[in-house]
Scaffold this motif. Structure first.
Motif, PDB file in Angstrom:
ATOM      1  N   SER A   1      32.703  45.003  23.610  1.00 15.24           N
ATOM      2  CA  SER A   1      32.472  43.609  23.995  1.00 15.24           C
ATOM      3  C   SER A   1      33.631  42.729  23.544  1.00 15.24           C
ATOM      4  O   SER A   1      34.113  41.874  24.305  1.00 15.24           O
TER       5      SER A   1
ATOM      6  N   GLN B   1      29.350  44.777  30.788  1.00 17.12           N
ATOM      7  CA  GLN B   1      30.462  43.867  31.050  1.00 17.12           C
ATOM      8  C   GLN B   1      30.794  43.814  32.538  1.00 17.12           C
ATOM      9  O   GLN B   1      31.118  42.744  33.073  1.00 17.12           O
TER      10      GLN B   1
ATOM     11  N   PRO C   1      36.458  42.921  33.961  1.00 18.40           N
ATOM     12  CA  PRO C   1      37.047  43.410  32.704  1.00 18.40           C
ATOM     13  C   PRO C   1      38.451  43.964  32.909  1.00 18.40           C
ATOM     14  O   PRO C   1      38.709  44.698  33.873  1.00 18.40           O
TER      15      PRO C   1
END
Length: 201
Positions: free
Chosen positions: A114, A158, A170
């Motif tokens: 993360s 994500q 991402p």
């Protein structure tokens, strides 16, 4: 070059296993883990190497209470000293080593991915620092599948956040699990088997 094996890809992220530590990892963001204390009183291996590369500041920060090593507490070193390959290092707290379970390291992997995505990095490496903190190979033998599951689930999360238009896609393209040379072959097979199982559902 450190020994390394490519395990495969997950949602556009290549996943590797490599013999390196938080100092040696040539990545945008290197992660190391640190407990509130070491079981035998002294760090070893990659954790010791990282403390030495930081001129003893890692242990000093913990002794002074700046970074305690509490569960999922983070310490970002955005200006690592010369001689460290990573452009930045984040230390993740693991709590008391006597209370450790594989799930704690799974949470640390999720925290790391993360953080890597939120910082927009392209490459990252994760050193669990378990043996470096005095835990035994027997106690940590089942941690690889937990780490792999945490990594893939967090990558999935994500990607979903980006798909909903709440964040950019991402940028993370390479993720490496750092392991010691002695356990490299066994760890590689455990990680590979875990990824294969996740791929088949």
């Amino acid at each position: 070059m450190p020994e390394h094996q490519a395990l495969g890809r997950w949602k556009g992220v290549s996943i590797d296993v490599a013999v390196m530590d938080g100092v040696m990892a040539d990545v945008d963001l290197s992660f190391a883990c640190m407990f509130t204390r070491e079981l035998d009183g002294n760090p070893r291996g990659g954790l010791l190497h990282l403390n030495q590369a930081l001129s003893g500041m890692l242990m000093r920060l913990r002794d002074e209470g700046v970074f305690l090593g509490e569960p999922m507490e983070t310490l970002l070193i955005s200006q690592p000293p010369a001689g460290m390959a990573a452009r930045a290092v984040m230390v993740i707290g693991m709590g008391d080593p006597s209370a450790w379970t594989p799930a704690v390291t799974g949470r640390a992997v999720a925290t790391a991915i993360s953080a890597a995505v939120q910082r927009g990095v392209g490459s990252a490496a994760f050193a669990p620092s378990l043996l470096d903190s005095g835990l035994t190979p027997q106690a940590t033998s089942g941690v690889a599948p937990v780490m792999m599951k945490a990594a893939t689930r967090t990558i999935d999360a994500q990607v979903s956040i980006a798909a909903y238009g709440l964040a950019p896609a991402p940028s993370l393209r390479r993720w490496a699990f750092d392991v010691g040379a002695a356990g490299f072959a066994a760890a590689t097979e455990q990680f590979r088997a875990a990824l294969a199982q996740l791929e088949t559902g």
